[in-house]
Design a protein around this motif. Structure first.
Motif, mmCIF file in Angstrom:
data_model
loop_
_atom_site.group_PDB
_atom_site.id
_atom_site.type_symbol
_atom_site.label_atom_id
_atom_site.label_comp_id
_atom_site.label_asym_id
_atom_site.label_seq_id
_atom_site.Cartn_x
_atom_site.Cartn_y
_atom_site.Cartn_z
ATOM 1 N N GLU A 178 31.295 39.991 25.020
ATOM 2 C CA GLU A 178 30.177 39.634 24.156
ATOM 3 C C GLU A 178 28.910 39.297 24.915
ATOM 4 O OE1 GLU A 178 31.841 36.517 21.699
ATOM 5 O OE2 GLU A 178 33.565 37.801 21.329
ATOM 6 N N LYS A 179 29.042 38.963 26.213
ATOM 7 C CA LYS A 179 27.842 38.488 26.885
ATOM 8 C C LYS A 179 27.472 39.253 28.138
ATOM 9 C CE LYS A 179 26.636 34.004 25.348
ATOM 10 N NZ LYS A 179 26.527 32.568 25.635
ATOM 11 N N HIS A 180 28.446 39.655 28.911
ATOM 12 C CA HIS A 180 28.112 40.099 30.245
ATOM 13 C C HIS A 180 29.190 41.046 30.767
ATOM 14 C CE1 HIS A 180 26.726 40.252 34.201
ATOM 15 N NE2 HIS A 180 26.305 39.014 34.363
ATOM 16 N N GLY A 181 28.932 42.340 30.708
ATOM 17 C CA GLY A 181 29.943 43.333 31.050
ATOM 18 C C GLY A 181 30.192 43.508 32.541
ATOM 19 N N GLU A 182 30.417 42.418 33.238
ATOM 20 C CA GLU A 182 30.695 42.470 34.679
ATOM 21 C C GLU A 182 32.209 42.419 34.871
ATOM 22 O OE1 GLU A 182 30.676 42.707 38.363
ATOM 23 O OE2 GLU A 182 28.609 42.359 37.666
ATOM 24 N N GLN A 183 32.764 43.435 35.557
ATOM 25 C CA GLN A 183 34.227 43.557 35.675
ATOM 26 C C GLN A 183 34.883 42.333 36.307
ATOM 27 O OE1 GLN A 183 36.370 46.944 36.201
ATOM 28 N NE2 GLN A 183 35.313 47.569 34.336
ATOM 29 N N GLU A 184 34.123 41.664 37.163
ATOM 30 C CA GLU A 184 34.673 40.469 37.814
ATOM 31 C C GLU A 184 35.313 39.520 36.792
ATOM 32 O OE1 GLU A 184 35.350 39.397 40.664
ATOM 33 O OE2 GLU A 184 35.506 37.234 40.367
ATOM 34 N N TYR A 185 34.684 39.394 35.617
ATOM 35 C CA TYR A 185 35.217 38.491 34.608
ATOM 36 C C TYR A 185 36.596 38.943 34.128
ATOM 37 C CZ TYR A 185 30.501 36.583 34.477
ATOM 38 O OH TYR A 185 29.312 36.011 34.826
ATOM 39 N N LEU A 186 36.773 40.274 34.057
ATOM 40 C CA LEU A 186 38.067 40.788 33.612
ATOM 41 C C LEU A 186 39.147 40.513 34.642
ATOM 42 C CD1 LEU A 186 37.250 44.279 32.076
ATOM 43 C CD2 LEU A 186 37.889 42.185 30.885
ATOM 44 N N HIS A 187 38.774 40.676 35.919
ATOM 45 C CA HIS A 187 39.774 40.424 36.961
ATOM 46 C C HIS A 187 40.216 38.968 36.933
ATOM 47 C CE1 HIS A 187 39.509 44.430 38.455
ATOM 48 N NE2 HIS A 187 38.200 44.340 38.672
#
Ligand code: HEC
Ligand code: HEC
Ligand code: HEC
Ligand code: HEC
Ligand code: HEC
Ligand code: HEC
Ligand code: HEC
Length: 697
Positions: A449-458
């Motif tokens: 919803e806010k920030h499509g940075e893959q780091e958050y998924l990892h």
């Protein structure tokens, strides 16, 4: 005289006995139910109206006895937070300065009052000033009392959406809605239950829908802070407000002033603490809170680890108050109601009201005499130096109060780079066995919803995998792990997690939808279809599921079935342009019906003239019709809107190659391969073109 008095006393006595026996009956009746399973708060046994079966009765019921409070509360921002527009409550300017231009998206807006109704008209002009697009939507509801701002909602079909332009009362002007300057979501931002439940009394949100409500009340009501009133109203039936009765705790209704500090604060924080992301506890929804509960029973709230002293966000009162030394050093005694009477508008209280609150705890004599040459005097305006007022960081043109009370309001702060990766912190600092899982969920939501940075998924996957080891049945954890794997292009793992989530909780359509997609990504179309069909039994109107079923049917050559699904998708979500493009594509591919196909594409473009799949499809039709110039314009337009739209490069390359303009075609293919280095079609085509170029040289 005596006789009358006697009868009166007997009557009152009987009445009291009746009430008490009714009351005790209810008490035992209620306490025999397992209250604690729903409300973990130890207060649930003290406050009878925390029991899940006690009903809400609405503000009118309270007004019968608490008329003064009722009248005064209806003048506050909270009392006027949500309502229908009418000619009687217009504060906006619909006659002049009623246009807004969003340069970034090149959309224009006009706000219109017309025969007692109100509209926002979106339009676009070409270079010559001709109107090339128009969409008019009706204002159905207003959110925001207008103390600061009024934002509008429209209803499309049965779904509620925010509108792109807001009225900013303090500046007396129209401008884009908060957040729309960075991304203009036009009429497509769904009003979700969370949004509604912070700005209104509880609504009947339709399960499994995103933005469908059965019944919409008008404004935050008494019971959001006092809990359901059914028992109280019944038990007080026939009573008059009587000062001799005051001061006694009434177990049928919550008086926040009597709650322990933490619970008291939480009554307000259910809405006044937005944070970066909130994650509901298992089994909880945005309308599950009851005064007396701990906020932690309902949800976890995550804030950024990197809090700015100078900038504050809207609805951050809870977060900022808790940063104040006053709050910390008083062990949480500085609750909201130390300074606020929620039944009265802030502006009616005046500065002296607030300054007096400061000196309740800070004796003037104990304050340093001359901080930087200013005397700390009794009549000093404490707030002007210790609570900052101004724009919130996330909303322009408003004037809010920073609730972080401190010595100095502005400090030097390094400029923050946009889009930096942040760390989320649990505001309540819980450490129970599901804490990791909830943090993981917060990262998935933050990514989506806010920030499509893959780091958050990892980070999310790590937390969720670890947490689920000891807490294998956490449904939200499994669902979000599935979604994270799906975003990380690992559908196999996604399927594992989602299958488990559904096994334990086969009622949420979003889980089925994610599982269906995962199966599709694995190439298991039959499985996907089964999953989607099963989900329609729970909720038959999910446009996303219907669309995917349509795609599957079309892929399998069942055009009629596909048309049926696409039409159902349109019926449930009429403003989604994708469904029209799907029909357009189908009529072209399956029936070679260019005219019909174009009609659908035009409808999609009427809804969103920048909808790239529609532009792309129209481009392909034009190519087929031999209108290369027209097609090139469309494909180039797509790349203006989205330079990462890969197929547009391919299409441009094809058109130019067809026209023999090989150098240009080659350029587009090279651009495509920069974005998608292993695109096989592009490589093949490039090889051919290079061969031809060599031949010609
Ligand atoms: C039939 C009359 C009546 C109605 C209707 C009524 N109340 Fe009351 N309420 C009373 C009386 C009487 C008292 C006790 C008098 C006092 O404390 O001043 C009281 C006390 C309260 C208190 C204080 C309780 C405490 O422990 O301090 C709250 C809060 C309250 N009411 C809220 C509400 C709300 C909210 C509604 C609507 C859902 C409502 N009341 C409807 C009569 C009523
Ligand atoms: C149901 C959600 C909700 C709850 C619960 C809630 N608030 Fe609010 N509050 C809001 C919203 C939304 C606004 C802004 C309303 C507007 O102006 O449109 C607001 C506005 C206010 C205002 C400004 C009102 C004015 O007229 O000046 C104050 C003060 C306030 N809240 C204090 C409190 C306190 C104290 C509590 C707890 C006792 C509390 N709120 C509980 C949602 C809530
Ligand atoms: C966690 C609760 C929460 C959620 C979720 C939330 N808001 Fe708010 N919002 C607030 C509070 C509290 C205020 C009041 C801030 C103040 O007065 O300082 C506010 C203020 C506003 C205002 C300004 C109103 C005014 O005049 O002061 C608008 C407009 C608004 N919100 C719209 C929305 C929309 C639209 C959504 C959903 C997409 C949303 N909000 C989601 C709590 C929330
Ligand atoms: C935003 C939260 C909130 C809302 C909404 C709200 N109240 Fe209250 N109410 C409070 C708080 C907090 C107190 C305790 C005030 C105090 O003693 O400082 C209170 C106290 C009361 C009391 C106890 C006696 C008194 O005079 O303080 C009554 C009665 C009451 N409210 C009735 C109502 C009614 C009726 C409504 C709706 C018209 C309503 N309240 C709406 C928060 C709220
Ligand atoms: C519930 C009691 C309470 C209230 C009300 C209160 N404070 Fe405080 N405040 C404290 C305590 C406790 C401290 C920490 C010890 C101290 O400095 O006295 C503190 C600290 C401060 C500090 C020093 C902060 C720092 O960073 O060192 C300032 C400035 C301050 N308060 C201003 C205010 C102002 C202005 C108000 C009114 C808007 C206010 N306080 C209301 C209890 C309170
Ligand atoms: C130390 C006193 C104090 C405390 C505690 C306090 N506030 Fe305030 N609040 C203020 C002052 C001062 C204003 C600005 C009043 C004005 O503009 O006249 C304000 C304004 C507001 C407003 C109006 C919009 C704005 O931002 O100016 C809201 C909403 C609000 N407070 C909510 C809360 C909530 C919720 C809490 C608890 C988390 C809280 N306040 C705690 C002093 C306090
Ligand atoms: C004109 C600005 C101004 C006003 C008005 C003001 N203060 Fe301060 N206050 C300051 C500054 C600056 C400091 C920091 C002094 C220092 O560096 O230690 C301070 C410090 C404080 C502190 C920290 C302890 C101390 O004694 O230094 C408290 C508590 C405090 N103020 C409370 C209040 C209260 C309560 C009021 C209202 C009666 C108030 N202030 C009015 C500017 C102001």
């Amino acid at each position: 005289m005596k006789m009358i008095k006697k009868i009166y006393i007997v009557r009152v006595a009987i009445l009291i006995i009746l009430i008490l026996s009714w009351f005790y009956y209810n008490y035992f009746f209620l306490s025999s139910n397992d209250l604690s399973s729903q409300n973990k708060s130890p207060l649930a046994s003290e406050y009878l109206n925390m029991a899940p079966e006690v009903k809400f009765v609405g503000d009118e019921a309270c007004s019968a006895c608490h008329l003064e409070i009722f009248k005064s509360f209806k003048q506050t921002g909270m009392g006027m937070s949500f309502y229908k527009p009418s000619t009687g409550n217009v504060i906006e300017n619909f006659k002049s300065n009623n246009r807004v231009y969003d340069k970034k998206s090149n959309f224009r807006y006009e706000m219109i009052q017309e025969r007692g109704e109100f509209f926002q008209r979106e339009y676009r002009l070409d270079d010559a000033g001709n109107q090339i697009h128009e969409l008019k939507r009706k204002i159905e509801w207003i959110i925001g009392s207008g103390r600061q701002a009024r934002t509008y909602m429209t209803k499309i079909g049965s779904l509620m959406y925010e509108m792109p332009v807001t009225w900013y009362s303090r500046k007396g002007k129209w401008d884009l809605s908060p957040g729309y300057h960075s991304r203009n979501q036009r009429f497509s931002r769904p009003i979700v239950a969370e949004c509604m439940n912070c700005h209104n009394s509880y609504t009947d949100h339709v399960d499994n829908s995103e933005n469908k409500f059965k019944n919409i009340p008008s404004g935050i009501g008494c019971e959001r802070c006092h809990g359901p009133g059914e028992l109280h109203v019944k038990s007080r039936f026939g009573w008059k407000i009587n000062t001799t009765m005051s001061g006694v705790k009434d177990p049928t209704i919550v008086n926040p002033a009597r709650l322990p500090l933490r619970e008291q604060m939480d009554v307000c924080l259910q809405c006044h603490l937005l944070g970066e992301k909130a994650v509901f506890k298992e089994g909880m929804k945005s309308d599950s809170f009851r005064p007396g509960m701990r906020l932690t029973d309902l949800k976890s709230i995550y804030i950024s680890d990197d809090i700015s002293p100078n900038n504050f966000d809207i609805a951050s009162h809870g977060e900022r108050t808790s940063l104040s030394e006053c709050y910390i050093k008083s062990n949480g005694a500085l609750t909201c109601i130390v300074c606020h009477d929620p039944h009265k508008p802030v502006k009616s209280l005046g500065r002296a009201h607030f300054n007096n609150k400061c000196i309740q705890c800070h004796e003037i004599d104990n304050l340093s005499r001359e901080p930087e040459g200013v005397e700390h005097q009794v009549d000093a305006n404490c707030i002007s130096c210790h609570m900052k007022q101004g724009d919130a960081a996330d909303v322009l043109h408003v004037n809010f109060t920073d609730h972080w009370i401190r010595k100095r309001l502005s400090v030097d702060e390094p400029e923050k780079e946009e889009g930096r990766v942040i760390t989320l912190k649990d505001f309540m600092e819980e450490t129970d066995s599901s804490a990791d899982i909830r943090l993981g969920i917060a990262y998935v939501k933050f990514f989506e919803e806010k920030h499509g940075e893959q780091e958050y998924l990892h980070r999310a996957v790590e937390l969720l995998e670890e947490g689920l080891k000891s807490n294998r049945e956490h449904i939200g954890g499994l669902y979000n792990l599935g979604k994270a794997y799906l975003s990380l292009k690992n559908p196999r793992k996604a399927v594992q997690a989602l299958e488990r989530a559904i096994m334990m909780n086969p009622v949420e359509i979003k889980t089925y939808f994610a599982l269906g997609i995962s199966y599709e990504k694995l190439g298991k179309k039959d499985k996907a279809k089964d999953v989607y069909l099963e989900s329609l039994e729970i909720y038959s109107e999910d446009a996303l599921v219907l669309t995917n079923l349509g795609n599957l049917e079309q892929g399998a050559g069942n055009s009629e079935a596909a048309i049926d699904y696409y039409n159902r998708a349109i019926k449930s979500e009429p403003s989604y342009p994708g469904s029209y493009v799907n029909l357009g594509r189908l009529y072209l591919v399956d029936y070679s019906n260019t005219a019909r196909s174009k009609e659908y594409i035009q409808e999609a473009l009427r809804l969103d003239p920048d909808y790239t799949p529609a532009l792309s499809h129209l481009g392909s039709i034009l190519v087929a019709e031999g209108d290369d110039e027209g097609a090139i314009k469309l494909f180039e337009r797509i790349l203006e809107i989205n330079p990462n739209y890969i197929s547009a490069y391919g299409n441009l390359a094809s058109v130019y190659a067809k026209r023999g303009e090989l150098a240009i075609a080659r350029e587009y293919l090279l651009n495509l391969l920069k974005l998608a280095p292993i695109n096989r079609n592009a490589r093949k085509m490039l090889a051919k073109i290079e061969l031809s170029i060599q031949k010609f040289n």
